[in-house]
Scaffold this active site. Structure first.
Site, PDB file in Angstrom:
ATOM      1  N   GLY A  52     -10.500  31.385 -21.916  1.00 52.49           N
ATOM      2  CA  GLY A  52     -10.449  29.952 -22.231  1.00 52.49           C
ATOM      3  C   GLY A  52      -9.367  29.356 -21.352  1.00 52.49           C
ATOM      4  O   GLY A  52      -8.008  29.400 -21.418  1.00 52.49           O
ATOM      5  N   ALA A  53      -9.960  28.211 -21.055  1.00 49.77           N
ATOM      6  CA  ALA A  53      -9.146  27.190 -19.987  1.00 49.77           C
ATOM      7  C   ALA A  53      -7.654  27.197 -20.465  1.00 49.77           C
ATOM      8  O   ALA A  53      -6.509  27.461 -19.907  1.00 49.77           O
ATOM      9  CB  ALA A  53      -9.927  25.916 -19.571  1.00 49.77           C
ATOM     10  N   ASP A 233     -13.766  24.690 -17.364  1.00 44.24           N
ATOM     11  CA  ASP A 233     -12.866  25.482 -16.874  1.00 44.24           C
ATOM     12  C   ASP A 233     -11.813  25.048 -15.630  1.00 44.24           C
ATOM     13  O   ASP A 233     -10.729  25.103 -15.249  1.00 44.24           O
ATOM     14  CB  ASP A 233     -13.093  27.102 -16.368  1.00 44.24           C
TER      15      ASP A 233
END
Ligand code: MRU
Length: 347
Positions: A52-53, A233
Site C-alpha cells: 500500500g502506497a 500508487d
C-alpha cells in the site's frame, strides 16, 4: 486504528527496529513483524509484509533511517542502501518521496546526521497519518446518507500509516452516523480487497460485502452503486492515476453508467515530475500470484493451492493507469481537485 481494542499504526520505529503489521497473514492471524536492519525492512517491502502506497513510503523512510544508523558514518553505504531501498518496488511514488526526504535530511550540509534522518522518517509517518485523517474529513462531504460505495484493492489504514485514503472518507461517514454500504472488490490476484479491506471494514463495523472483481459493472448497471472511491500508487502531473490492476475497468464502467469515480490520495502520491500515466513504471509481479491462491488449510496453517491449469503460465501486471478523463475528483488532504488542477499543488 484499533485491533482488539488496542491502537496500532501499520508501521512504526522504536530505537533502530522497525515494526510492521504482517499483512501476508491477515485476516487469519494478527502478528507484528520486527525488522532489525534496513536489509530486512527492504525484504518486508518486496515480500509484501507491508504494502500500500503510504505504508510502503513510511517503511522505506524508516529503512533509510536504519541505513544511516548502520552506516557508521560511511556515505558510500548510505548511497548503496538508498538504491537497494528504491529497487524494492517500482510503482508506489511514496517510496521515492520518503527515501529522498530522509536521505537529504540526513545528509544536510554535507554532514551525516543519524538523528536528522530518524526525525525526518518519523515526520513522514506522522504526516501520512494526518493527511489521511484529513482526506477522510474532506471526502466525507461527498458521501450522502445511504450511499453505496465500491472500492478496489485495499486503500484503508493498512495501506497507510493510519486511517487510509479511499476508506478514510467511508470511516468518517460511518462515524458521523451516515448509513454507508461498501462493495469491496476481491482484487485478484492477491485478494487485498477480500482479505484486507473486508477485515478492516469488519473491525470498524461498516456494512459491506465482498464481490468478485468482474461483478462491478453488473452491479453498476443495476443501480446498486452510487460512487466509486479508490486509492492510488502514483498520480501523474496530468491527473492520470496508477492503481491496483482492475481499477481501469471500474473507471470505464463507472463513466458508462454515469457513476462518479473518485481517487483518494495524499499529495505525496503525486509525481509532479511524471508528465502522464504512460511514464509511470508498472510493476510485473511473479506469475505464482495468479496461479496459486493462499488460505488456511484444515490445520489452520496458511498454504498455497494451485488454482490454474498445471501446464499454463500467467502474466501478472500489478497496476493499471486510469486516464484523468475518467476521474471526477482527487481527494487530497489539501482539498478535492479536478485532475487537471493538480499542478496548482506543486510545492
Ligand atoms: O500491490 P499493493 O498491495 O502494494 O498495491 C497497492 C495498493 O494497495 C493499491 O493499489 C491501493 O489501491 C492504492 S495504495 C493505497
Amino acid at each position: 486504528m484499533k485491533v482488539n481494542g488496542k491502537h496500532y499504526r501499520t508501521v512504526w520505529m522504536q530505537g533502530s527496529t522497525v515494526y510492521l503489521i504482517e499483512q501476508n497473514l491477515l485476516p487469519f492471524e494478527f502478528r507484528i513483524f520486527e525488522s532489525k536492519d534496513y536489509h530486512d525492512t527492504c525484504k518486508a517491502i518486496t515480500t509484501m509484509i507491508v504494502r500500500g502506497a503510504g505504508a510502503i513510503g513510511a517503511t522505506a523512510g524508516f529503512a533509510m533511517a536504519q541505513a544511516f544508523i548502520e552506516s557508521g558514518g560511511d556515505a558510500g553505504l548510505i548511497d548503496k542502501a538508498r538504491s537497494e531501498i528504491e529497487n524494492t518496488r517500482p510503482t508506489a511514488q511514496n517510496l521515492f518521496y520518503a527515501v529522498e526526504r530522509v536521505y537529504h535530511a540526513g545528509m544536510a550540509d554535507g554532514q551525516i546526521s543519524v538523528e536528522a534522518a530518524i526525525a525526518e522518517a518519523r515526520a513522514i509517518a506522522d504526516e501520512d497519518a494526518e493527511a489521511c485523517r484529513k482526506i477522510g474529513e474532506l471526502g466525507n462531504e461527498l458521501i450522502k446518507d445511504g450511499c453505496n460505495i465500491e472500492t478496489h484493492c485495499n486503500a484503508g489504514w493498512l495501506a497507510f500509516v493510519d486511517y487510509g485514503s479511499a476508506l478514510s472518507p467511508v470511516y468518517a461517514a460511518h462515524r458521523s452516523g451516515k448509513r454507508v454500504f461498501v462493495y469491496a472488490d476481491e482484487t485478484r490476484p492477491r485478494g487485498q480487497g477480500a482479505r484486507l479491506t473486508a477485515w478492516e471494514l469488519e473491525n470498524e463495523n461498516v456494512p459491506h460485502v465482498i464481490i468478485a472483481d468482474n461483478a462491478g459493472a453488473h452491479l453498476m448497471s443495476q443501480g446498486k452503486i452510487d460512487m466509486v472511491i479508490v486509492g492510488s500508487d502514483r498520480i501523474a502531473a496530468n491527473g492520470d492515476v496508477a492503481n491496483k490492476i482492475g481499477t481501469l475497468e471500474k473507471a470505464i464502467a463507472a463513466q458508462y453508467y454515469g457513476i462518479p469515480f473518485y481517487v483518494a490520495a495524499p499529495v505525496s502520491t503525486i509525481d509532479f515530475n511524471c508528465p502522464s500515466g504512460a511514464d509511470i513504471p508498472i510493476e510485473r509481479r511473479h506469475q505464482d500470484e495468479v496461479l496459486y491462491q493462499c488460505g488456511p488449510g484444515s490445520d489452520g496453517r496458511l498454504q498455497n493451492v494451485r488454482v490454474a491449469s498445471p501446464g499454463s503460465q500467467a502474466l501478472n501486471p500489478a497496476f493499471d493507469v486510469t486516464p484523468a478523463a475518467l476521474v471526477k475528483g482527487i481527494i487530497t488532504e489539501q482539498g478535492i481537485f479536478h485532475p487537471d488542477e493538480l499542478t496548482s499543488l506543486r510545492g
